[in-house]
Scaffold this active site. Sequence first.
Site, PDB file in Angstrom:
ATOM      1  N   SER A   1      -9.393   9.734  37.121  1.00  0.00           N
ATOM      2  CA  SER A   1      -9.953  10.038  38.435  1.00  0.00           C
ATOM      3  C   SER A   1      -9.066   9.493  39.542  1.00  0.00           C
ATOM      4  O   SER A   1      -8.403   8.453  39.377  1.00  0.00           O
ATOM      5  CB  SER A   1     -11.335   9.393  38.522  1.00  0.00           C
ATOM      6  OG  SER A   1     -11.762   9.349  39.853  1.00  0.00           O
TER       7      SER A   1
ATOM      8  N   TYR B   1     -17.508   1.865  37.460  1.00  0.00           N
ATOM      9  CA  TYR B   1     -17.096   3.201  36.996  1.00  0.00           C
ATOM     10  C   TYR B   1     -15.581   3.374  37.180  1.00  0.00           C
ATOM     11  O   TYR B   1     -14.858   3.728  36.256  1.00  0.00           O
ATOM     12  CB  TYR B   1     -17.854   4.296  37.770  1.00  0.00           C
ATOM     13  CG  TYR B   1     -17.146   5.624  37.712  1.00  0.00           C
ATOM     14  CD1 TYR B   1     -17.174   6.383  36.551  1.00  0.00           C
ATOM     15  CD2 TYR B   1     -16.385   6.086  38.795  1.00  0.00           C
ATOM     16  CE1 TYR B   1     -16.471   7.585  36.475  1.00  0.00           C
ATOM     17  CE2 TYR B   1     -15.691   7.272  38.734  1.00  0.00           C
ATOM     18  CZ  TYR B   1     -15.729   8.012  37.567  1.00  0.00           C
ATOM     19  OH  TYR B   1     -15.016   9.187  37.496  1.00  0.00           O
TER      20      TYR B   1
ATOM     21  N   LYS C   1     -12.053   3.658  34.421  1.00  0.00           N
ATOM     22  CA  LYS C   1     -10.946   4.640  34.406  1.00  0.00           C
ATOM     23  C   LYS C   1      -9.607   3.907  34.426  1.00  0.00           C
ATOM     24  O   LYS C   1      -8.664   4.273  33.723  1.00  0.00           O
ATOM     25  CB  LYS C   1     -11.044   5.593  35.598  1.00  0.00           C
ATOM     26  CG  LYS C   1     -12.284   6.478  35.574  1.00  0.00           C
ATOM     27  CD  LYS C   1     -12.272   7.436  34.396  1.00  0.00           C
ATOM     28  CE  LYS C   1     -13.507   8.301  34.305  1.00  0.00           C
ATOM     29  NZ  LYS C   1     -13.617   9.047  33.052  1.00  0.00           N
TER      30      LYS C   1
END
Length: 342
Positions: free
Chosen positions: A126, A151, A155
């Site tokens: 992302s 979150y 990544k």
Amino acid sequence: MSKVIVTGGCGYIGSHTCIALLSQGYEVVVFDDLSNASKESIDRIEKITEKRPELYRVDLKDKNAAIAAFETHKDAMAVIHFAAYKAVKESVEQPLQYYENNLFSLINTLIALQKFGINNFIFSSSATVYGIPKTCPVTEKSPVSTAFSPYGNTKKIAEEILEDCTHSNAEFSIISLRYFNPIGAHKSGKIGELPNGIPNNLMPYITQTAAGIREQLMVFGNDYPTKDGTAIRDYIHVMDLAEAHVVAVDRLIHQKQENNFEIYNLGTGIGYSVLEVIKAFETQNNLALNYKITDRRKGDVPVVFASTELASQTLGWSAKRDLNSMVKSAWNWEKNYRNENS
Ligand code: UDP
């Protein structure tokens, strides 16, 4: 026929990628725990492509279950790993669930791949790994920064784990794809984004407001240093994104990669403000949206859009669909889905 395993293939980006793979002649097997998506996605994929991917229900957090699942399909040529939790706010409230799910699933998958000699791996990363970029467009060489949320951190850590794996195993080839803001739906209107509960992201909030499920859209802040004061993002059509995965699979299977760990931004290179997205949605779909300006959302980046040069020059892929096509397809799907379920 080359077999590709798609983890999280019942989800939004995963299901559109299954469609793109099937239409290019790949055999697709979906691994999904159905924790945040429905197996109905498989029916929808079949309706569109007239091919039915096998669904293997597995919780990849469970190492033995993950190994058993990959063993059944150890003839796969590549794995695309979408399976992960993705709600930023929820990750702040439940960090351990996010680290457990996103990292254990990844690690177990990698252990299984090494065990069965499946060497081609594509990871869903992302643009969040760039944090607040100092300059735009953001290139793949722009520094990765401290994550804003658990979150985002999953990544960032995942990419570090993947790079380490390519150092220890020269056979392993990995492409990490850093998504900007995927929106829109397949042109058939038979599949699209279906968030659980109240949407966090802009486009599903817009379509649900237009459908009367949400009363009003809140525009988070109009005092950013941008042309109209609202934040700018690089929105990319989910089918463009899906097709980039097919190109990446092809690159790995045919050993065209220059390095065994490659990273690409997936965006259009064009930044649109929240108000521009709303305007395009209203104009293209001929309706008025009930929205109101409110305070900034904590942790939001003012401006981010991608440099698309590397993906275009090295991968040979660039986005084809414009914002109008994104907003029209998103509404087409929402309308169809609500009609089906009314
Ligand atoms: N946004 C908004 N209202 C919403 C949801 C999002 O104004 O209900 C804005 C948000 O502040 C950001 C943009 O829309 O500027 C895209 O937000 P989204 O959550 O879709 O993606 P991300 O923040 O991860 O880029």
